[in-house]
Design a protein around this motif. Structure first.
Motif, PDB file in Angstrom:
ATOM      1  N   GLU A   1       0.799  -1.231   0.000  1.00 18.16           N
ATOM      2  CA  GLU A   1       0.000   0.000   0.000  1.00 18.16           C
ATOM      3  C   GLU A   1       0.830   1.279   0.000  1.00 18.16           C
ATOM      4  OE1 GLU A   1      -3.141  -0.070  -0.419  1.00 18.16           O
ATOM      5  OE2 GLU A   1      -3.475  -2.215  -0.157  1.00 18.16           O
ATOM      6  N   ILE A   2       2.146   1.170  -0.116  1.00 17.25           N
ATOM      7  CA  ILE A   2       2.974   2.386  -0.119  1.00 17.25           C
ATOM      8  C   ILE A   2       3.749   2.489  -1.419  1.00 17.25           C
ATOM      9  CG2 ILE A   2       3.148   2.557   2.383  1.00 17.25           C
ATOM     10  CD1 ILE A   2       5.857   1.212   2.267  1.00 17.25           C
ATOM     11  N   ASN A   3       4.016   3.722  -1.851  1.00 16.97           N
ATOM     12  CA  ASN A   3       4.694   3.920  -3.125  1.00 16.97           C
ATOM     13  C   ASN A   3       6.209   3.811  -2.961  1.00 16.97           C
ATOM     14  OD1 ASN A   3       5.648   6.394  -2.092  1.00 16.97           O
ATOM     15  ND2 ASN A   3       3.968   7.552  -3.022  1.00 16.97           N
ATOM     16  N   PHE A   4       6.905   3.998  -4.068  1.00 16.95           N
ATOM     17  CA  PHE A   4       8.355   3.834  -4.078  1.00 16.95           C
ATOM     18  C   PHE A   4       9.038   4.796  -3.107  1.00 16.95           C
ATOM     19  CE2 PHE A   4      12.500   5.192  -5.631  1.00 16.95           C
ATOM     20  CZ  PHE A   4      13.172   3.980  -5.713  1.00 16.95           C
ATOM     21  N   GLU A   5       8.649   6.061  -3.154  1.00 15.84           N
ATOM     22  CA  GLU A   5       9.296   7.072  -2.311  1.00 15.84           C
ATOM     23  C   GLU A   5       9.116   6.754  -0.823  1.00 15.84           C
ATOM     24  OE1 GLU A   5       7.380   7.733  -4.916  1.00 15.84           O
ATOM     25  OE2 GLU A   5       8.920   8.510  -6.280  1.00 15.84           O
ATOM     26  N   GLU A   6       7.905   6.347  -0.450  1.00 12.32           N
ATOM     27  CA  GLU A   6       7.642   6.005   0.952  1.00 12.32           C
ATOM     28  C   GLU A   6       8.435   4.770   1.364  1.00 12.32           C
ATOM     29  OE1 GLU A   6       3.072   7.324   1.797  1.00 12.32           O
ATOM     30  OE2 GLU A   6       3.370   5.760   0.288  1.00 12.32           O
ATOM     31  N   SER A   7       8.498   3.794   0.468  1.00 14.11           N
ATOM     32  CA  SER A   7       9.246   2.567   0.763  1.00 14.11           C
ATOM     33  C   SER A   7      10.722   2.879   0.958  1.00 14.11           C
ATOM     34  CB  SER A   7       9.077   1.562  -0.376  1.00 14.11           C
ATOM     35  OG  SER A   7       7.721   1.198  -0.552  1.00 14.11           O
ATOM     36  N   LEU A   8      11.275   3.702   0.064  1.00 13.98           N
ATOM     37  CA  LEU A   8      12.688   4.059   0.157  1.00 13.98           C
ATOM     38  C   LEU A   8      12.974   4.821   1.453  1.00 13.98           C
ATOM     39  CD1 LEU A   8      15.522   4.205  -1.013  1.00 13.98           C
ATOM     40  CD2 LEU A   8      14.814   6.252  -2.299  1.00 13.98           C
ATOM     41  N   GLU A   9      12.082   5.730   1.796  1.00  7.85           N
ATOM     42  CA  GLU A   9      12.252   6.510   3.022  1.00  7.85           C
ATOM     43  C   GLU A   9      12.306   5.595   4.243  1.00  7.85           C
ATOM     44  OE1 GLU A   9       9.736   9.870   5.530  1.00  7.85           O
ATOM     45  OE2 GLU A   9       9.532   9.800   3.342  1.00  7.85           O
ATOM     46  N   ARG A  10      11.445   4.588   4.269  1.00  9.04           N
ATOM     47  CA  ARG A  10      11.418   3.671   5.409  1.00  9.04           C
ATOM     48  C   ARG A  10      12.671   2.806   5.456  1.00  9.04           C
ATOM     49  NH1 ARG A  10       5.127   1.629   6.154  1.00  9.04           N
ATOM     50  NH2 ARG A  10       4.147   3.650   5.721  1.00  9.04           N
ATOM     51  N   ILE A  11      13.125   2.355   4.291  1.00  7.39           N
ATOM     52  CA  ILE A  11      14.337   1.541   4.249  1.00  7.39           C
ATOM     53  C   ILE A  11      15.545   2.341   4.715  1.00  7.39           C
ATOM     54  CG2 ILE A  11      15.982   0.471   2.640  1.00  7.39           C
ATOM     55  CD1 ILE A  11      13.566  -0.618   1.120  1.00  7.39           C
ATOM     56  N   LEU A  12      15.665   3.572   4.243  1.00 11.00           N
ATOM     57  CA  LEU A  12      16.785   4.416   4.652  1.00 11.00           C
ATOM     58  C   LEU A  12      16.751   4.679   6.154  1.00 11.00           C
ATOM     59  CD1 LEU A  12      16.848   6.992   1.700  1.00 11.00           C
ATOM     60  CD2 LEU A  12      18.533   5.192   2.176  1.00 11.00           C
ATOM     61  N   ALA A  13      15.555   4.875   6.685  1.00 10.52           N
ATOM     62  CA  ALA A  13      15.412   5.123   8.132  1.00 10.52           C
ATOM     63  C   ALA A  13      15.870   3.906   8.928  1.00 10.52           C
ATOM     64  CB  ALA A  13      13.973   5.477   8.460  1.00 10.52           C
ATOM     65  N   ILE A  14      15.512   2.706   8.441  1.00  8.54           N
ATOM     66  CA  ILE A  14      15.906   1.476   9.118  1.00  8.54           C
ATOM     67  C   ILE A  14      17.421   1.330   9.106  1.00  8.54           C
ATOM     68  CG2 ILE A  14      15.864  -1.057   8.972  1.00  8.54           C
ATOM     69  CD1 ILE A  14      12.983  -0.746   7.828  1.00  8.54           C
ATOM     70  N   ILE A  15      18.016   1.518   7.929  1.00 12.23           N
ATOM     71  CA  ILE A  15      19.462   1.345   7.791  1.00 12.23           C
ATOM     72  C   ILE A  15      20.218   2.373   8.631  1.00 12.23           C
ATOM     73  CG2 ILE A  15      21.408   1.436   6.182  1.00 12.23           C
ATOM     74  CD1 ILE A  15      19.484   0.376   4.015  1.00 12.23           C
ATOM     75  N   ARG A  16      19.800   3.613   8.528  1.00 10.60           N
ATOM     76  CA  ARG A  16      20.475   4.669   9.301  1.00 10.60           C
ATOM     77  C   ARG A  16      20.324   4.445  10.797  1.00 10.60           C
ATOM     78  NH1 ARG A  16      18.461   9.098   4.904  1.00 10.60           N
ATOM     79  NH2 ARG A  16      20.434   9.284   3.761  1.00 10.60           N
ATOM     80  N   GLY A  17      19.141   3.997  11.194  1.00 13.70           N
ATOM     81  CA  GLY A  17      18.905   3.757  12.613  1.00 13.70           C
ATOM     82  C   GLY A  17      19.778   2.642  13.163  1.00 13.70           C
ATOM     83  N   ARG A  18      20.077   1.637  12.319  1.00  6.81           N
ATOM     84  CA  ARG A  18      20.870   0.499  12.773  1.00  6.81           C
ATOM     85  C   ARG A  18      22.378   0.717  12.621  1.00  6.81           C
ATOM     86  NH1 ARG A  18      18.319  -4.529  13.523  1.00  6.81           N
ATOM     87  NH2 ARG A  18      16.195  -4.122  14.257  1.00  6.81           N
ATOM     88  N   THR A  19      22.787   1.583  11.685  1.00  8.92           N
ATOM     89  CA  THR A  19      24.219   1.708  11.383  1.00  8.92           C
ATOM     90  C   THR A  19      24.810   3.084  11.701  1.00  8.92           C
ATOM     91  OG1 THR A  19      23.842   2.462   9.101  1.00  8.92           O
ATOM     92  CG2 THR A  19      23.957   0.066   9.484  1.00  8.92           C
ATOM     93  N   GLY A  20      23.956   4.096  11.817  1.00  9.91           N
ATOM     94  CA  GLY A  20      24.454   5.444  12.055  1.00  9.91           C
ATOM     95  C   GLY A  20      24.934   6.133  10.799  1.00  9.91           C
ATOM     96  N   LEU A  21      24.631   5.581   9.631  1.00 15.64           N
ATOM     97  CA  LEU A  21      25.055   6.204   8.374  1.00 15.64           C
ATOM     98  C   LEU A  21      24.407   7.576   8.202  1.00 15.64           C
ATOM     99  CD1 LEU A  21      24.999   3.187   5.899  1.00 15.64           C
ATOM    100  CD2 LEU A  21      26.992   4.464   6.641  1.00 15.64           C
TER     101      LEU A  21
END
Length: 228
Positions: free
Chosen positions: A208-228
């Motif tokens: 139910e989410i578009n590409f931009e929303e999906s990418l935003e969530r993925i980046l948030a997950i990665i940054r939250g776990r790695t500090g990038l």
């Protein structure tokens, strides 16, 4: 964080059509990491199998492995280009026929073993975002971040159908849906590294989410776990 000093590995798994490749590629570009499309590697094996006239489900696939030379290069735009015995097959491996064959050849334990070290070696040398179906469970079980993308079969089939149309390939939507469900069954029920989320993977449903929303969530997950 200095990613040159610490080699990071991000695993993104999920079924066909969940958006793994486009999202992983975009995330890698945003975070300045190497993107590795492992599905393209299996597709290259599948293309060779079809060219040799061997049924992808047949055990005879194993006998072909010694004659398969696979290399990867990245063009100036960051696109992963696949070479089969020196031939650039980047475009040729993107047909639906090769897609279905890739699902079949990937069920052979010998094929997975043949390609395993190639994939792991890439992650040893560079910080990567690697997508596939068993990255978090088998290829990189110690990955810093594991994400499992999913979406309903109809949503995934529609994305694939639109992709085929954009490439000029005419195919009935119902056929694409049948093939999507068939591939799901093959991937989830194979004996070797079946499609399933790693126990510590973060689930993300993109139905139910578009590409931009999906990418935003993925980046948030990665940054939250790695500090990038």
């Amino acid at each position: 964080m200095d990613t040159e000093k610490r080699i990071l590995s991000i695993a993104i798994d999920g079924p066909s059509g969940a958006g793994k490749s486009t999202l992983a590629r975009a995330a890698a570009k945003e975070l300045n990491l190497l993107y590795v499309d492992t599905g393209a590697i299996y597709r290259t094996v599948a293309l060779h199998t079809l060219r040799r006239g061997v049924e992808p489900r047949d055990a005879a696939v194993e006998a072909l492995l010694p004659e398969i030379g696979i290399t990867m290069e990245y063009d100036p735009g960051g696109l992963q280009r696949m070479f089969l015995n020196g031939e650039d097959v980047t475009t040729l491996i993107r047909t639906q026929e090769v897609s279905m064959a890739a699902s079949a050849v990937s069920a052979h334990p010998a094929v997975r073993a043949f390609l395993l070290e190639m994939q792991r070696d890439l992650a040893k040398r560079r910080s990567v975002i690697m997508d596939g179906r068993d990255i978090g469970t088998v290829v990189l079980p110690g990955a810093d971040v594991k994400i499992f993308l999913t979406a309903g079969s109809e949503a995934r089939a529609r994305r694939r159908w639109l992709e085929l149309q954009q490439r000029g390939t005419s195919k009935d939507f119902e056929q694409v849906l049948r093939e999507t469900r068939e591939r799901d069954a093959n991937d989830m029920n194979r004996a070797a590294a079946p499609l399933r989320p790693a126990e510590d993977a973060i689930m993300l449903d993109t139905t139910e989410i578009n590409f931009e929303e999906s990418l935003e969530r993925i980046l948030a997950i990665i940054r939250g776990r790695t500090g990038l």
